[in-house]
Design an enzyme around this catalytic site. Sequence first.
Site: not given
Ligand code: S3P
Length: 448
Positions: A178, A331, A358
Amino acid sequence: MTQSTPSAALAPMQAHKSRALSGRVRVPGDKSISHRALILGALAVGETNITGLLEGEDVLNTAKAMRALGATVIRTGDFAWSVKGVGVAGFAEPAAPLDFGNSGTGARLVMGAVAGCPITAVFDGDASLRSRPMRRVLDPLELMGARVTASAEGGRLPMTLQGARDPIPMQYRTPVASAQIKSAVLLAGLAAPGTTVVIEREASRDHTELMLKHFGAEIVTERDGVHGRRITLTGQPELHAADVVVPADPSSAAFPIVAALIVPGSDVTLTDIMTNPLRTGLFTTLREMGASIEESDLRGDAGEPMATFRVRFSTLKGVEVPPERAPSMIDEYLVLAVAAAFAQGPTTMRGLQELRVKESDRLEATAAMLRVNGVNVEVSGDDMIVHGTGSVPGGGLVATHMDHRIAMSALVMGLAAEAPVGIDDASFIATSFPDFIPMMRGLGAELT
Ligand code: S3P
């Protein structure tokens, strides 16, 4: 507080079978980079000029939060913003709760930045954000010395975070891939003396690392295992204001790209698409399915590569998506599922557990979106198999669950389905892609 929808009233919409899509468009700026440009601009000394900022609700809420924390944030033109920062650990205590609306990224990254400052801030958001897990970010931040003094069950919003007076640097192994957890720890680590290390088993998007370097921080990334990374940040740097050009968002481009692939005769060009390899899993997968996506005009800014994409209608076939590709397309599974429904044969997507946390439970919501439109889909555990037959009956009404990407995926599906596809609410599209409807109509999409 934003407790329900950005527009307060539901905005139902329908997508109809459309003639060939054509044209040349630039989708809005990348959401991840836009949040980070505002946050790092606010933590830097001097004036950062940002061009191409995504002016979606999610990012505008981060801009408001940066103002509430003491930075001067001004819109200077179309998608052009100036941020005068307060320096690392220089945030002032906000007078009112910080409302992040629908945005997990905004909330979690700012938690990291606040955790390294001797202030207390209340974090809140809409019903979707209030339901999302925050412990994954709060656990490491508490290890660094921050304290949660009040919250809903399990650290959920609304939550009060007391930043650390003397943040402690640490080595942290993220429990899931993440970028939000990694970024929160790195942003808190900015205020800590010594080095903060984040180790991830599978590399997640690295925009925070690239942008920290762009603002003058000392940060080193090494490989760790086959797919992992080890990131070392030297704490207490002086971040210097640095201008940021935000490339177009590949996660937003995904919608017109899949639309062009499934609407017969389409030929669409998209400019300035960010092509950071940790974001392009969808394009790799679509190409494996037989998609015609040509890249040209490759270039880069602030460490982020970009290119122009020409996408033409293609006959697609089902594929198996390797689970280790998930972080680079996390995403995009929703719109990939739409492409898979128009492909011949099954498309297997495994290891999708993160989709469940999400903006909605995207695994269930995607399966429901397909089923209600006559597509055969199986969900078993955290895996999804879409049985594509080359066409989609359509005719269903899709529940969007306050999730912009469900809304856009369903509308894209309706452009090539036999009968119109409806959605219960288009208003959340404004969180990430405010011009989606007019841009798609400009390409020839029939949306009513
Ligand atoms: C993001 C990380 C992702 C993604 C989100 C944007 C970011 O989430 O799903 O839309 O900008 O760091 P996770 O890191 O929790 O997977």
